[in-house]
Design a protein around this motif. Structure first.
Motif: not given
Length: 361
Positions: A238, A241-242, A246
């Motif tokens: 996560s 991806r952030e 994304g």
């Protein structure tokens, strides 16, 4: 005549290493004898000591080495006594099906010295990765000894012989990192930091270092990491991806080599991204992934063997980058030690206290 020299030997599985006197033969056809000036302490040496590679004890350890050619076999024409070299554990044969197809970095018959180095009682030694350089001198195939600029410090450039080349090549060659790419590297030890450096030099616009140790993450910025993620307290997929809007990264490199980090790297990728595994796994490990994810996410899953490098091409390039202050090889050297301190260096390695201890002879 054969030379008697001091060397670090792993006598039996799991036992502390010993410094013994060994016998190094004069070089025969296709061989060179090298006076070792420096040799890094690599995790692979510890794997040999623990019997995780094979059980061909006793092992002559050490393989990340730089030194000077002392003598050459009668048919060796491209090396001479006094040449300054970094020793490679791959020396393409030039004749196997991979070499003949123009892919020598996948050579199936890499050359090593034909003669054995031995203990004083004549017991043959198994040299780590065909090198065995925790010794005052070692015997290798001529193709393993790659001439480099003698201005380079041996304790720094010897590391190109394994860990640095493996990580750098995992990014640049196996992963194909290019200008503007985004990259994540899991594991900020010697190999991981070399992958970070390679990605940065290749022009990646974002290089995300992932580790569970804040000190290692701080160190990763020295080699070109633009962002860091501590996966002990943060879900790493996560977080990566952030940091990439994304999407995930173009290239995810697993420099740890355990199932959980492989899975993390798999899911950190952007659609059709590349996963590169360069961390050496335990032979008993397995990884499980949903087949639909393998199919639907596309991209490529690659294993990097020695960074898919060609030592005669790549070692001089990395040495030039070091001398031009673009590649901080000195930053990998945590400490310099003697032959008698290798066992203690293994303990520091296990505790994660060093990037590389380097034996200086």
């Amino acid at each position: 005549m054969p030379h008697e020299v001091r060397a670090v030997v792993a006598v039996k599985k799991g036992a502390p290493v010993e410094v013994q006197t060994i016998v190094v033969p004069d070089p025969g056809p296709g061989e060179v004898r090298v006076s070792v000036q420096a040799c890094g302490v690599c995790h692979t040496d510890l794997h040999y000591r623990e019997g995780a590679i094979n059980d061909d004890f006793p092992f002559l350890l050490g393989h990340e080495a730089a030194g000077t050619v002392e003598a050459v076999g009668a048919d060796v024409v491209d090396l001479a006594p006094g040449d300054y070299v970094v020793i490679a554990w791959r020396a393409p044969c030039g004749a196997c099906r991979s070499c003949l197809r123009g892919r020598p970095w996948y050579c199936f018959d890499s050359r090593n010295a034909a003669q054995a180095m031995t203990l004083l009682d004549g017991t043959p030694l198994s040299p780590a990765l065909g090198i065995g350089a925790f010794a005052d001198e070692t015997l290798v195939a001529a193709g393993q000894a790659v001439k480099v600029d003698p201005a380079a410090r041996p304790e720094a450039v010897g590391l190109i012989g394994c860990g640095v080349m493996a990580g750098y090549g995992a990014a640049v060659y196996t992963g194909g990192v290019g200008r503007g790419d985004t990259v994540a590297v899991i594991g900020c030890g010697g190999v991981g930091n070399a992958a970070i450096a390679g990605a940065s030099l290749a022009g990646a616009r974002r290089v995300i270092a992932v580790d569970i140790d804040d000190a290692k993450l701080d160190g990763a910025t020295r080699f070109g990491a633009t962002h860091t993620v501590n996966s002990r307290g943060t879900e790493p997929v996560s977080a990566v991806r952030e940091l990439t809007g994304g999407h995930g990264v173009d290239v995810a490199i697993d420099a740890v080599g355990i199932p959980s980090t492989y899975q993390q790297a798999f899911y950190m990728r952007d659609h059709a991204g590349v996963l590169v595994q360069v961390g050496v796994p335990d032979p008993g490990m397995t990884v499980e992934l949903p087949l639909i994810d393998l199919f639907s996410r596309g991209g490529a899953l690659k294993s990097s063997w020695y960074g898919d490098c060609l030592p005669t091409r790549d070692f001089p390039i990395l040495v030039d980058q070091y001398l031009d202050r673009r590649l901080d090889l000195g930053g990998f050297v945590s400490e310099t030690i003697s032959l008698d301190e290798v066992e203690e260096a293994f303990a520091r390695m296990r505790r994660g206290e060093v990037l590389r201890s380097v034996v200086v002879l």
